[in-house]
Design an enzyme around this catalytic site. Sequence first.
Site, short mmCIF file in Angstrom:
data_model
loop_
_atom_site.label_atom_id
_atom_site.label_comp_id
_atom_site.label_asym_id
_atom_site.label_seq_id
_atom_site.Cartn_x
_atom_site.Cartn_y
_atom_site.Cartn_z
N ASP A 16 -42.47 59.64 -38.50
CA ASP A 16 -43.59 60.26 -37.47
C ASP A 16 -42.92 60.37 -36.17
OD1 ASP A 16 -46.00 60.64 -35.88
OD2 ASP A 16 -47.14 59.92 -37.50
N SER A 73 -47.32 64.93 -35.61
CA SER A 73 -48.19 64.46 -36.72
C SER A 73 -49.51 65.32 -36.87
CB SER A 73 -48.43 63.01 -36.05
OG SER A 73 -49.12 62.26 -37.36
#
Length: 776
Positions: free
Chosen positions: A621, A477
């Site tokens: 994610d 991320s």
Amino acid sequence: MSINLTLDIYIYFLNNARSFCGKQRSKQLNFLCSKQYWRMNHVNVHREFHTSKKSCKWNRSEAHCSKHWHSSSNHGVHIGIVKLSTSAPKGLTKVSIHMSRIKSTLNSVSKAIFGSQNEMVSRLAQFKPSSRIFRKVSDRGWLKHKNVKQAIESLKNYSDKSAEKNSFAEQKSYFADKEEGSDKHSLYHYAYRITTRFGESFYFLANHINSYFKNKEKMSQIKEDRQLQDKPCLEESKSISPSPDILTDRPDSGPPLNVEDKLSSSTQLPEALPVSTKQSIANFLSRPTEGVQALVGGYIGGLVPKLKSDPKSQPEEEEEPSKTDEPICKDKKAEEKKRVLLQREKIIARVSIDNRTRALVQALRRTTDPKLCITRVEELTFHLLEFPEGKGVAVKEKIIPYLLRLRQIKDETLQAAVREILALIGYVDPVKGRGIRILAIDGGGTRGVVALQTLRKLVELTQKPIHQLFDYICGVSTGAILAFMLGLFHMPLDECEELYRKLGSDVFTQNVIVGTVKMSWSHAFYDSHTWEKILKDKVGSALMIETARDPLCPKVAAVSTIVNRGQTPKAFVFRNYGHFPGTNSHYLGGCQYKMWQAIRASSAAPGYFAEYALGNDLHQDGGLLLNNPSALALHECKCIWPDTPLECIVSLGTGRYESDVRNTTTYTSLKTKLSNVISSATDTEEVHIMLDGLLPADTYFRFNPVICENIPLDESRNEKLDQLQLEGMKYLERNDEKMKKLAKILSREKTTLQKISDWIKLKSDMYEGLPFFSKL
């Protein structure tokens, strides 16, 4: 089992024939008869007459009839006397064949019904006819009738009466002692076509089987019908051919038939005769002209439906499920056919890929022009990107030594192209330091400024940029963004922090009402298209593998989570390198994707950005599964440098918040439960505890400051970000000794022995397969 049947006397009724002939072994037998006599037919009823004295003489060459009897219709009766035995040498050849058929028939029946030959012998007691029987029969006056019809009727009456009155014991006692003068009658057991005297045991056998397997009333009715049919058969049987044992000629006919014509006519006769499918067993046992096939097909075949349950209905029952199974079978066949076709296509494609790879490698090896070499190398690179399975063929074709020699040419473009294809194949250069150095950055949104403070302090202590300090950089991320900016683009930390803040303000600025509507529509509070546009402008559309052209670029990876493969999420690694053929990583991934796609997939946090579809995979994610990518980075490095020891691994966190407030409630809300699940999934300290306990001392370094406030991932206010930086600086001050130790490890250079070892390895790889002196 061997059965001898001796037939003392045969009486043939012959009509309108002059002579007939037969064969006994190799000699021909001629029977001379009167011009008028009855013709023999195996379809009509033929009766057997016994006389008290012999009226015909037998020798090897001829048989002469010495007695003629004329009926009321002035037809001549020829009485032929023949003594036959199935084992006697004087029996006719054709009759012997028929006797052997009777014997084989008895064997078949005994095996089918009685089960053993011993039972057959005990039940079927045969009695040899003698002169006593002849005298007994002659005393009855059967031959004293004026015509044949009356004789036949008397025979029927006598046989019916004898069947009712006599028993097996009485018949046996009669044959045992004739002189006692009892009124016991000898059994005349007749059939509907041809009579065969097998005794009372055959009648008992037939009666028993018929009563067990058939309806008695039905059998008696069939018997009466057939008896009624016998009378017109005698009167109208003038045009039917004789039995296979006798050949007849009509007065006005041509020359006598020969034996071959007789055999041909006898073989054609049964086809035109109507034969009942269900007949008594006595009928088959008493017919010498019928074989075992007739017995099995007619009688035993009639017994099978009694033993089995309606065999005709079984095929119908089998056809019904087969009809219902036809669509299933067709579907299975279609699926199997598709599978075979796909497999064949794969095989053909694999063969064509291998051939194409060999052709490109050979074309590259034949090239001498540097500019043409660049083109050939790029063609091979594109081919291997599209078909990674061709890397093994390229390695077998000795492409690596040739590429290493090409890299020695003083041409930057050629060297860059060679470095790219070497990284794609999986060949790597030795590490920068004494061992593998890994940098892993956690995810956390805008809280990544905390990790930036740690990196700034590390650069100050080592006086080297980040991409020169580490061999492998991995991020999740927001950590992936930092890894790309520092490792791929070599950005200074100040510029990186400025860009980082700007990205936060541009992306995480959204109206609450608009964000709520987007959240309900696409499960994303922020605009994903705006985020993609920013990534394309700032990061670019270059492929991950193209970053390997830079000789100073470390191995970089970004981690995402695939949520549409199976029931559990799976980690996916976006790499700027490839694994060597034969090396399998536990994690999915590839190097053929664009850099902005890697960051977009790795930062698709649920609730913040929409999930990202890349090919057939759906990415979210990476922090959902591995918010601390340290273990994944360690595994990937072991795949890249399997024989190189680990020098250090640096794990950077984005801050953790620990609340001292303890709730006294006895239950939790649904929101709290979901929050706990998310926190446990994104927890980073468990991985830290595991690695800290497993790795050697002074190898694993974890920096994750504790923050006093739970700052969300999408925090874009400058004062909050400044607060995070301040807390990070305080944490580094408390861990100053730890930072100095890490900086000292990262600043160490290779030893002389390691440098020599690396040089030898490079030379051996460059000149693999060549003589030893050419390597120096």
